[in-house]
Design an enzyme around this catalytic site. Structure first.
Site, short mmCIF file in Angstrom:
data_model
loop_
_atom_site.label_atom_id
_atom_site.label_comp_id
_atom_site.label_asym_id
_atom_site.label_seq_id
_atom_site.Cartn_x
_atom_site.Cartn_y
_atom_site.Cartn_z
N LYS A 164 2.82 24.84 48.94
CA LYS A 164 1.51 25.49 48.77
C LYS A 164 0.62 25.14 49.96
O LYS A 164 0.10 24.04 50.06
CB LYS A 164 0.80 25.06 47.49
CG LYS A 164 -0.41 25.97 47.18
CD LYS A 164 -1.36 25.37 46.18
CE LYS A 164 -2.46 24.56 46.83
NZ LYS A 164 -3.37 25.37 47.69
N GLU A 224 -0.82 11.46 52.02
CA GLU A 224 -1.50 11.17 53.29
C GLU A 224 -2.91 11.68 53.12
O GLU A 224 -3.15 12.89 53.04
CB GLU A 224 -0.77 11.85 54.45
CG GLU A 224 -1.16 11.30 55.80
CD GLU A 224 -2.40 11.97 56.37
OE1 GLU A 224 -3.48 11.32 56.33
OE2 GLU A 224 -2.31 13.11 56.83
N CYS A 263 -8.09 13.61 59.80
CA CYS A 263 -8.06 12.34 59.08
C CYS A 263 -7.95 11.16 60.04
O CYS A 263 -8.33 10.04 59.70
CB CYS A 263 -6.92 12.33 58.08
SG CYS A 263 -5.30 12.65 58.81
N GLU A 316 -15.85 9.71 54.78
CA GLU A 316 -15.25 10.63 55.74
C GLU A 316 -16.12 11.88 55.87
O GLU A 316 -16.16 12.72 54.98
CB GLU A 316 -13.84 11.00 55.28
CG GLU A 316 -13.03 11.72 56.33
CD GLU A 316 -11.60 11.96 55.90
OE1 GLU A 316 -10.70 11.88 56.75
OE2 GLU A 316 -11.37 12.21 54.70
#
Length: 508
Positions: free
Chosen positions: A190, A265, A299, A397
């Site tokens: 997906k 991750e 990231c 983040e």
């Protein structure tokens, strides 16, 4: 500021939205509900339409992958046969590189020059996975005594759900799928509903390369509708997910229902620690690259500068000067270095972090504003000075072109600042002193620590994080093993020599 002006090239003015289908059991399907339309974040026009997959679509894809694994040829091929298919796929990816690069650039707002590099890197990963397919093996133990032989098999884990994000659409599926295929697994993939185009083209490539029907299924759609099924379904043996830490937690919760293996991750808030003896010329360039590569929607972004107080003022000034020369604009212009922000909503989120930082006492040394090119959504490369470790921009983040500057006086203080957040994906250290670099490298809790460089990588090097940056590792020579189970065969040789119950006499 010196920045490129956004001008839509004629190729895009004439562009018609591309209609895609999803791949289930070797067949391309349009879906049964109104499709998802992707508006280019850089140009403000619809460029792609994908099927809005449903729960039923996801279930059919899982059933196809289950049947292909249980009854199909892929897991039963020799390693060399699977390797040959992966190598052919790599060649076909290379042949369609420009098409793939265009799709990722226009759907994600990524600079075309950057995406071309990502596609080339993906080709290398597929070839590396093909090599690992032939290196996968078990173990044998003939040291257990004359009456015992032990054999440890490595078997493909089964059906793998692979869920990928919007920021590196083609690269990240390449960090997962070829290794699962090399092990003999089947998969349901997906991609993000914002950037599905290149993954669907990959489905065409894999069919042409010779991957049998049902081995790779690609279902487009949203997380609540499709992803929830893929992460919780009892016929899925493993989930490999890349995305936000919040959705990673939800993925673990769903997978816990059937105790399936999970590889994650997730996010990062990555520090670059800089000492006074560093090669500052090299660092300044790496700081700008690390913060603004992929518009900071990465990231691995080096979003925290932890500078020694004696050099902080000069370094901030020099980083700001170089950041002003970063070219922001049309992703299809080969000279562009920073493209568009993925959605208007995400741009608002980034702006909210900046407003909060200012209210908390941080100062803007560069940028800080939304750029108006007349279409799309863009943000200037930004530097926040006088940031303290307790501020949200130092701990959370932001996922945008925002660099936060903190300072330290001792090595211990630098390590403490680096480690006192929830993330541990990567870090950097800059010093000419080997002992300093090794001290930071060993004590900072991160999956990768770069020394006098930043965001370098190779297919041979494992990638993943500590703490809430994820579970498991991708890439590296053990990557295929992550998609396997081990099975022990404990074999007795000769007459039984150890009896639990007293041996009865055999009747005459």
């Amino acid at each position: 500021m010196v920045m490129t002006v956004l001008v839509a090239p004629k190729a895009l003015v004439d562009h018609r939205a591309r209609d895609f289908k999803m791949l289930i059991d070797g067949r391309w399907e349009a879906g049964t509900v109104q499709p998802i339309e992707r508006v280019a974040p850089s140009h403000g026009v619809v460029v792609s339409r994908y099927p809005a997959g449903t729960k039923a679509d996801a279930e059919r894809a899982i059933a196809a992958a289950r049947n292909a694994f249980d009854n199909g040829p892929w897991p039963r091929m020799t390693a060399s046969e699977r390797s040959a298919v992966l190598l052919k796929a790599a060649d076909l990816i290379s042949a369609r590189a420009e098409e793939l690069a265009y799709l990722d650039a226009i759907e994600a707002g990524k600079p075309i020059s950057q995406v071309r590099g990502e596609i080339a890197g993906s080709v290398d990963i597929w070839r590396y996975a093909a090599a690992l397919a032939r290196d996968l093996h078990g173990e044998s133990y003939n040291t257990l005594g004359d009456g015992t032989l032990g054999v440890v098999l490595r078997e493909a884990i089964g059906v793998v759900s692979i869920i990928t994000p919007w920021n590196f659409p083609f690269l990240i599926v390449g960090q997962k799928l070829p290794f699962a295929l090399a092990a003999g697994c089947t998969a349901v993939v997906k991609p993000s509903e914002l950037t599905s185009g290149s993954t669907l083209v990959l489905g065409e490539i894999l069919q042409e390369a010779g991957v049998p029907a049902g081995v790779v299924n690609i279902v487009t759609g949203t997380g609540p509708e499709v992803g929830a099924v893929m992460t919780s379904h009892s016929e899925v043996d493993m989930v490999s997910f890349t995305g936000s830490t919040g959705v990673g937690r939800l993925t673990m919760t769903n997978a816990a229902q059937t105790l399936k293996k999970v590889s994650l991750e997730l996010g990062g808030k990555n520090p670059q620690i800089v000492f006074p003896d560093a090669d500052l010329d090299a660092f300044i360039d790496a700081a700008v690259f690390g913060a603004y590569f992929n518009a900071g929607e990465c990231c691995n972004a080096g979003s925290r500068l932890i500078l020694h107080k004696s050099i902080a003022s000069d370094v901030v000034k020099r980083v700001a000067e170089l950041a002003r020369d970063v070219k922001v604009g049309d992703p299809l212009d080969p000279s562009t270095q920073v493209g568009a922000i993925i959605t208007p909503q995400h741009l608002q989120k980034i702006s909210g972090y900046l407003a909060g930082a200012r209210e908390s006492g941080a100062t803007v040394a560069q940028g800080g504003e939304v750029l108006d090119f007349g279409m799309g959504q863009f943000m200037a490369p930004t530097i926040l000075d006088a940031v303290t470790p307790d501020m949200a921009v130092a701990r959370e983040e932001v996922f945008g072109p925002v660099l936060s500057v903190l300072t330290f006086e001792t090595t211990g203080e630098a390590i403490s600042i680096a480690n006192q957040i929830d993330y541990g994906l990567s870090a950097g250290v800059w010093s000419r002193d080997f002992d300093t670099c090794m001290t930071i490298g060993r004590k900072v809790r991160a999956g990768t620590v770069w020394m006098n460089t930043f965001m370098d990588g190779a297919s041979e090097l494992p990638f993943g994080g500590y703490k809430q940056s994820g579970l498991g590792r991708e890439l590296g020579r053990h990557a295929v093993e992550d998609y396997t189970e081990t099975k022990t065969l404990n074999m007795h040789i000769g007459a039984r020599t150890s009896w639990w119950m007293p041996k009865r006499e055999t009747p005459a």
